[in-house]
Design an enzyme around this catalytic site. Structure first.
Site, short mmCIF file in Angstrom:
data_model
loop_
_atom_site.label_atom_id
_atom_site.label_comp_id
_atom_site.label_asym_id
_atom_site.label_seq_id
_atom_site.Cartn_x
_atom_site.Cartn_y
_atom_site.Cartn_z
NE ARG A 197 -20.04 -6.55 -1.53
CZ ARG A 197 -18.84 -6.42 -1.36
NH1 ARG A 197 -18.07 -7.12 -0.46
NH2 ARG A 197 -17.96 -5.82 -2.06
CE LYS A 251 -5.80 3.66 4.96
NZ LYS A 251 -6.16 3.94 3.60
CE LYS A 293 -3.33 -2.43 -0.57
NZ LYS A 293 -3.67 -2.44 -1.93
CB VAL A 344 -17.71 -8.30 -4.39
CG1 VAL A 344 -19.16 -8.91 -4.05
CG2 VAL A 344 -16.62 -9.37 -3.57
CG HIS A 364 -15.08 2.99 -1.60
ND1 HIS A 364 -14.05 2.60 -1.03
CD2 HIS A 364 -15.24 2.57 -2.86
CE1 HIS A 364 -13.47 1.71 -1.88
NE2 HIS A 364 -14.26 1.62 -2.83
CE LYS A 393 -15.31 -1.49 -1.95
NZ LYS A 393 -14.62 -2.06 -2.97
N GLY A 449 -8.26 -3.14 1.55
CA GLY A 449 -9.71 -3.61 1.63
C GLY A 449 -10.08 -3.30 3.10
N GLY A 450 -9.68 -2.10 3.77
CA GLY A 450 -10.07 -1.76 4.99
C GLY A 450 -9.62 -2.68 6.14
NE ARG A 469 -9.33 -8.14 -5.09
CZ ARG A 469 -10.34 -7.36 -4.69
NH1 ARG A 469 -11.42 -7.39 -5.23
NH2 ARG A 469 -10.39 -6.64 -3.47
#
Lengths: 444, 141, 141, 444
Positions: free
Chosen positions: A337, A157, A116, A294, A207, A236, A163-164, A291
């Site tokens: 989701r 961080k 990151k 979702v 976001h 998410k 991804g949180g 990638r």
């Protein structure tokens, strides 16, 4: 063209890949753990290979088993889906060494964006707006100096996170001193990398992320943005496309900037550049996910494309094939989701699905890896279905999602459908007043 | 009502024939409860058999199954020119090499964990095997 | 009631033949419970109770139900100024008018088909009724 | 705007209407027979009223019961779906007399198009191309004269028929003499109207139909065509949009002709003009169906519209609202009607659905009124689900339908899915060499 693709995943994304393969006339090999012997991806694939026991480390993360499965079935290529091995550069390299095409970016690109701190530096060098932040903090005193220089509140961080995961909001120096060592141990345990750094805190960010596709012929397409502000603990849960927070001008400026940047890196396959939008509407780079995501279906619905089919085409060495040269979003799409979890406590709720009736009708898409009678195993991701709707406007899409949630019935396990219903009924959501803190602030 | 052994056996048979899942008989307040399983709980019909867990004793066949710990290709010998590690009828001791499962160009020797006699060889030489596939049946004399 | 072995066997056979899922027999308060396979074992949970077929005898409540042959509005009297056609406790004979169900401005008189006593009036005056809704319970003395 | 709509139907079309109502914020009343107490339309409506026993003549065709149900629930309007009372002018009139808005054309328009001989004359007078045919045949000798003058082979048709019912192909005078009296009795029994007439036989026609919408403000839109040539005994089983048999020029000419004709009649609501296309590619009028059709979703998918929502808007007195003034079809859509019937003998197969797993994923729409555990009653239409796919081209749509049929599993009853699979795999279908005689000639 590939003749046979091995899908190194399970659940809805394994089915998603299987569908695009079958529509393309490509045969599929499913791999599965013992408990997934009756899973839908196992049942619907042309061939299925048991690669290990239920523990994902010994099955879905087991590189030698997956490569061996590809070898004994004679697969040409491997699609990793998302999660599991999708962002593992060693896996992508091993595929290449064994003569298997990895359907995704190059190992170098996965590595490039995986760290990151390095990815922030790369983004900055590519001309993307990056949130004000620090270099790595080498020790406690250095951390205090760096955070103070940046100015509290800050976000601490983990360099190996994403991804949180591995994030802490720090309001004061005292708080920083209290958590720094623990955060470092946590990062080492979770990501095998104890490096930490700071970013400015945006109190109430949206976001916003941009979908990109690149091919081996140097083409880069930016396929609009998604708004994924409705999150719970950085996960998410509702996504939409387009984002109502972007003006046409900002959308087009960002698309140009991103296209130029990704062209410079020669990016190949599908990827997502994630940004945070502050209260003034400016966007800063968060991370790049090399990638399929979702939430990709909301982009597919408004753009009228099949992103996974494009990933396959790209891996075959073909150029990207879009229905029109300059695609613009048509209508509005929303995805919920649906997770096997308690809607209030969020405790996972594995078990046997006794009733499974998903919504249907015009403008409704269901991506799911389960069926009535299937026992949701406790070992994996709780996602049981993605309910995705498409309507001419955001208001239509909201109305359609409400009626779709109302007619969806999943029995035998608890799901977060009641939470989705409450969010969709909330005036703040309806008016688009959303941020990643929506659930904390409105507790719908 | 008192049940004797024959009656109980007959009850079990009836339960099966009538496709019931439950019969409850209570003695003193005389409660009898018979339940049929609802029909629809079953899954799509493209079923495959679940893989067997490693080394399972089965009631109908004697012995222990040696199952594959890897996905890969099954070889009965170290090379095409060599003899097979074991044949049916061979007595084996723990640690004896039974076969090779090749995965990612690595030759993994599979060893016996118990003493016994090779009763059956369940996979042909050179064929692919999945995790959990049965390779040998070993009878413990 | 005492069950013997043969009776139990017969019960199981009946259960199967009648396609029931449950038979419950209790001794002292003499409760017999027969359940038919629900149409929707796997079904959504927004269930409503199935409408009763006209004139059903139920084990737990004595008598016969008069059900509505129409969708409409239930009236106990010919007009707001008139007396009700029947009251609880009234003895009635076949052909006696029990109520009116209004549908499409037509006043449909509902008549008794049997002799008996009005045991219960199950719908309030002026309320809508569906086809098959129970209107009266009549006890046949 | 309507507050509450009663849906005078059952099965998938009742759900279809319910969905558009709920998305519009309109409450719904379901009516149902006794056996449909647990049916999905009954369960998902805001209110449900039992209107009679299983026999449709005493429930779904029972006008007083349906009107009474609307009265006791305070509904504003009634949507008739298709079949049952949808084309019954007395029902539409009764609704009006009782102050209920009938969601469909006027009783006069229903009547106008209901009689097949009169509708042919009307179509001719409106400038639509009409297949060569005769006046009514008054008796046997007159019939022989008229058929001879037209020239064998001919089709003997019942004036009161439609939807393929009451039709006989007649090759010779002898054959005509042999069947005439029986056909007359049959017509009297089936339609209450013994009148018969003749049309020229087209040996290998395509069935091509145009979707129209009209509103009370005089707007008429022609929303492209559907090809419904795959039929079994005049019952459509596969439909697609657009038709590959139409050139852009013919499509646009037909649209203009139809628009002009329907404007002249002041047509209101959704309707379909059906045509036969002969081997030379010319279209002749067959009949007009003044209602929503089973196959309407293929038009919705390629046009990006909601036809039932438009029907509701029109009945509310609002103008038609389309996403663009001149809609053009985008991509290609195919629908398979999945019936509870033996795929070879076509014998109905009612019973309990033990497994119900419909296809999902990108470009797949499912319209169904059933669920796992539901017992399909023997009293009604065998349609259990419509599987509808949308892809960028016809080839993509075919590939998508193949994979969707492959992953659809309906257990406990027999369905025609195996037949659909065989048709979709057939080279003649793939190449678009289809006619209404496809099943007779290829027996796939």
């Amino acid at each position: 063209m590939f003749e046979k693709v091995l899908i190194a995943n399970r659940g809805e994304i394994a089915l998603r890949v299987l569908r695009s393969c079958h529509e393309r006339g490509v045969r599929t090999v499913a791999v599965h753990s013992e408990i997934d012997t009756e899973a839908l991806h196992t049942r619907l694939a042309d061939e299925a290979i048991c690669i290990g026991p239920d523990d994902p480390r010994r099955s879905y993360l087991n590189i030698p088993a997956i490569i061996a499965a590809a070898e004994i079935t004679g697969a040409d290529a491997i699609h990793p889906g998302y999660g599991f091995l999708a962002e593992n550069p060693e896996f992508a390299e091993t595929c290449a060494q064994c003569g298997l095409k990895f359907i995704g970016p190059t190992p170098g690109q996965i590595r490039q964006w995986g760290d990151k701190v390095k990815s922030r530096a790369l983004a900055r060098s590519l001309g993307l707006p990056v949130l004000e932040g620090t270099e790595l903090a080498t020790n406690m005193d250095d951390a205090v100096d760096k955070a103070t220089a940046l100015g509290f509140p800050v976000v601490l961080k983990a360099s190996g996170g994403g991804g949180g995961r591995g994030m802490h909001v720090i309001q004061t120096e005292e708080q920083l001193r209290a958590v720094f060592q623990a955060a470092r141990s946590e990062a080492r345990a979770a990501f095998g990398n104890e490096e930490l750094y700071f970013e400015k805190l945006i109190e109430r960010p949206r976001h916003v992320e941009f979908q990109i596709l690149g091919d081996e012929h140097g083409n880069i397409h930016v396929l609009g943005e998604r708004d994924c502000s409705i999150q719970r603990r950085h996960q998410k849960i509702i996504e939409e496309a387009p984002s109502i927070a972007l003006s046409d001008e900002l959308r087009s400026d960002m698309a140009s900037t991103i296209r130029r940047a990704m062209k410079e890196t020669g990016y190949v396959s599908a990827g997502t550049l994630e940004f945070l939008m502050d209260e003034t509407g400016s966007l800063t780079f968060l991370e790049m996910n090399p990638r399929i995501q979702v939430e990709h279906p909301v982009t597919e619905l408004v753009m009228g494309i099949d992103l996974v089919a494009e990933q396959i085409r790209i891996a075959e060495g073909l150029p990207i094939e879009l229905p029109a040269p300059n695609l613009a979003p048509r209508g509005h799409a929303i995805e919920c989701r649906i997770n096997a979890e308690d809607p209030d406590t969020f405790a996972p709720s594995p078990g046997t699905i006794t009733e499974f009736h998903m919504a249907g009708g015009t403008g409704v898409r269901v991506d799911s890896g389960v069926y009535g009678g299937w026992r949701v195993p406790p070992h994996y991701d709780p996602l049981v279905a993605k309910l995705i709707v498409h309507g001419p406007t955001r208001a239509h899409a909201i109305a359609k999602m409400r009626r779709s949630l109302a007619e969806t019935i999943i029995g035998g396990i608890r799901t977060n459908i009641p939470l989705h219903r409450r969010i969709l009924e909330h005036p703040a959501f309806e008016e688009g007043r959303i941020s990643t803190r929506f659930l904390d602030e409105f507790s719908p | 009502m008192k049940l004797n052994w024959d009656q109980l056996r007959e009850l079990i048979q009836l339960l099966d024939e009538a496709n019931l899942t439950e019969i409850e008989v209570k003695q003193d307040d005389q409660r009898i409860r018979l339940r049929r399983e609802p029909a629809a709980a079953q899954a799509p019909s493209v079923a495959t058999d679940p893989a067997e867990p490693a080394a399972t004793a089965e009631p109908q066949t004697k012995g222990i199954f040696v199952t594959s710990p890897f996905v890969g290709t099954f070889y009965r010998a170290a090379s095409p020119d060599d003899d097979a590690f074991v044949e049916v009828g061979d007595r084996i001791a723990p640690g004896a090499v039974l076969c090779i499962v090749e995965a990612m160009k690595l030759m993994n020797e599979i060893e016996a964990e118990i003493e016994g006699e090779i009763a059956e060889i369940l996979v042909e030489n050179g064929k692919p095997v999945e995790y959990g596939d049965r390779l040998f049946r070993i009878e413990i004399a």
